[in-house]
Design a protein around this motif. Structure first.
Motif, PDB file in Angstrom:
ATOM      1  N   LEU A  35       0.828  -1.211   0.000  1.00  0.00           N
ATOM      2  CA  LEU A  35       0.000   0.000   0.000  1.00  0.00           C
ATOM      3  C   LEU A  35       0.858   1.255   0.000  1.00  0.00           C
ATOM      4  O   LEU A  35       1.998   1.252   0.467  1.00  0.00           O
ATOM      5  CB  LEU A  35      -0.909   0.015   1.232  1.00  0.00           C
ATOM      6  CG  LEU A  35      -2.058  -0.975   1.231  1.00  0.00           C
ATOM      7  CD1 LEU A  35      -2.831  -0.863   2.538  1.00  0.00           C
ATOM      8  CD2 LEU A  35      -2.991  -0.740   0.058  1.00  0.00           C
ATOM      9  N   ASP A  36       0.278   2.329  -0.475  1.00  0.00           N
ATOM     10  CA  ASP A  36       0.952   3.621  -0.518  1.00  0.00           C
ATOM     11  C   ASP A  36       1.254   4.071   0.912  1.00  0.00           C
ATOM     12  O   ASP A  36       0.343   4.259   1.715  1.00  0.00           O
ATOM     13  CB  ASP A  36       0.049   4.634  -1.221  1.00  0.00           C
ATOM     14  CG  ASP A  36       0.641   6.024  -1.238  1.00  0.00           C
ATOM     15  OD1 ASP A  36       1.846   6.180  -0.956  1.00  0.00           O
ATOM     16  OD2 ASP A  36      -0.112   6.969  -1.538  1.00  0.00           O
ATOM     17  N   PRO A  37       2.525   4.254   1.243  1.00  0.00           N
ATOM     18  CA  PRO A  37       2.849   4.679   2.601  1.00  0.00           C
ATOM     19  C   PRO A  37       2.370   6.088   2.910  1.00  0.00           C
ATOM     20  O   PRO A  37       2.350   6.504   4.051  1.00  0.00           O
ATOM     21  CB  PRO A  37       4.375   4.575   2.671  1.00  0.00           C
ATOM     22  CG  PRO A  37       4.837   4.563   1.260  1.00  0.00           C
ATOM     23  CD  PRO A  37       3.707   4.037   0.428  1.00  0.00           C
ATOM     24  N   THR A  41      -0.531   7.059   3.065  1.00  0.00           N
ATOM     25  CA  THR A  41      -1.740   7.019   3.880  1.00  0.00           C
ATOM     26  C   THR A  41      -1.407   7.165   5.357  1.00  0.00           C
ATOM     27  O   THR A  41      -2.251   7.539   6.155  1.00  0.00           O
ATOM     28  CB  THR A  41      -2.516   5.708   3.658  1.00  0.00           C
ATOM     29  OG1 THR A  41      -1.648   4.610   3.922  1.00  0.00           O
ATOM     30  CG2 THR A  41      -3.046   5.614   2.244  1.00  0.00           C
ATOM     31  N   ALA A  42      -0.168   6.890   5.740  1.00  0.00           N
ATOM     32  CA  ALA A  42       0.233   7.028   7.142  1.00  0.00           C
ATOM     33  C   ALA A  42       0.334   8.492   7.548  1.00  0.00           C
ATOM     34  O   ALA A  42       0.363   8.806   8.725  1.00  0.00           O
ATOM     35  CB  ALA A  42       1.551   6.322   7.385  1.00  0.00           C
ATOM     36  N   ALA A  43       0.370   9.415   6.577  1.00  0.00           N
ATOM     37  CA  ALA A  43       0.515  10.832   6.889  1.00  0.00           C
ATOM     38  C   ALA A  43      -0.809  11.469   7.305  1.00  0.00           C
ATOM     39  O   ALA A  43      -0.849  12.628   7.673  1.00  0.00           O
ATOM     40  CB  ALA A  43       1.096  11.570   5.691  1.00  0.00           C
ATOM     41  N   GLU A  44      -1.904  10.712   7.223  1.00  0.00           N
ATOM     42  CA  GLU A  44      -3.189  11.262   7.622  1.00  0.00           C
ATOM     43  C   GLU A  44      -3.187  11.564   9.104  1.00  0.00           C
ATOM     44  O   GLU A  44      -2.451  10.982   9.884  1.00  0.00           O
ATOM     45  CB  GLU A  44      -4.316  10.279   7.287  1.00  0.00           C
ATOM     46  CG  GLU A  44      -4.507  10.095   5.800  1.00  0.00           C
ATOM     47  CD  GLU A  44      -5.620   9.109   5.494  1.00  0.00           C
ATOM     48  OE1 GLU A  44      -6.413   8.810   6.404  1.00  0.00           O
ATOM     49  OE2 GLU A  44      -5.685   8.653   4.355  1.00  0.00           O
ATOM     50  N   GLU A  45      -4.062  12.484   9.475  1.00  0.00           N
ATOM     51  CA  GLU A  45      -4.168  12.905  10.870  1.00  0.00           C
ATOM     52  C   GLU A  45      -4.637  11.732  11.742  1.00  0.00           C
ATOM     53  O   GLU A  45      -5.621  11.088  11.430  1.00  0.00           O
ATOM     54  CB  GLU A  45      -5.182  14.051  10.942  1.00  0.00           C
ATOM     55  CG  GLU A  45      -5.066  14.940  12.139  1.00  0.00           C
ATOM     56  CD  GLU A  45      -3.731  15.646  12.276  1.00  0.00           C
ATOM     57  OE1 GLU A  45      -3.289  15.775  13.405  1.00  0.00           O
ATOM     58  OE2 GLU A  45      -3.133  16.037  11.259  1.00  0.00           O
ATOM     59  N   PRO A  46      -3.930  11.445  12.825  1.00  0.00           N
ATOM     60  CA  PRO A  46      -4.362  10.335  13.682  1.00  0.00           C
ATOM     61  C   PRO A  46      -5.669  10.679  14.402  1.00  0.00           C
ATOM     62  O   PRO A  46      -5.996  11.850  14.612  1.00  0.00           O
ATOM     63  CB  PRO A  46      -3.216  10.178  14.676  1.00  0.00           C
ATOM     64  CG  PRO A  46      -2.508  11.486  14.677  1.00  0.00           C
ATOM     65  CD  PRO A  46      -2.725  12.088  13.312  1.00  0.00           C
ATOM     66  N   ALA A  47      -6.396   9.665  14.772  1.00  0.00           N
ATOM     67  CA  ALA A  47      -7.641   9.864  15.524  1.00  0.00           C
ATOM     68  C   ALA A  47      -7.302  10.438  16.885  1.00  0.00           C
ATOM     69  O   ALA A  47      -6.232  10.180  17.434  1.00  0.00           O
ATOM     70  CB  ALA A  47      -8.360   8.529  15.672  1.00  0.00           C
TER      71      ALA A  47
END
Length: 93
Positions: free
Chosen positions: A43-45, A47-53
């Protein structure tokens, strides 16, 4: 690719006995799981840069009285020398 010999080894470590049909089924199922893990690794890494919950708030620690040891012992199925007695899990009877 996972092999039936590897499944036999894993089953042996887990103290499981697998028949021929179970061995074949487990080999297929574990291969599917490992294929899925490989897909996730690709998967595209980004996506880990999204804001955490937001973090779940924790409650404050509150000091309270512990249970009376005599009450604990009276409600335990088996109790000896200040400890719960449970059936042996490993090493035979």
């Amino acid at each position: 690719m996972i092999t039936p010999d590897q499944i036999r080894r894993i089953a042996s470590l887990a103290k499981l006995e697998l028949g021929p049909e179970e061995l074949e089924s487990m080999t297929r199922e574990l291969a599917r799981v490992l294929d899925y893990v490989d897909q996730l690794a690709g998967l595209d890494p980004g996506t880990a840069a999204e804001e955490p919950a937001p973090a779940t708030p924790l409650r404050d620690d509150v000091i309270s009285r512990s249970l009376d040891p005599a009450t604990v012992e009276a409600n335990a199925p088996a109790f000896a020398h200040g400890h719960f007695v449970v059936p042996r899990v490993f090493g035979g009877e």
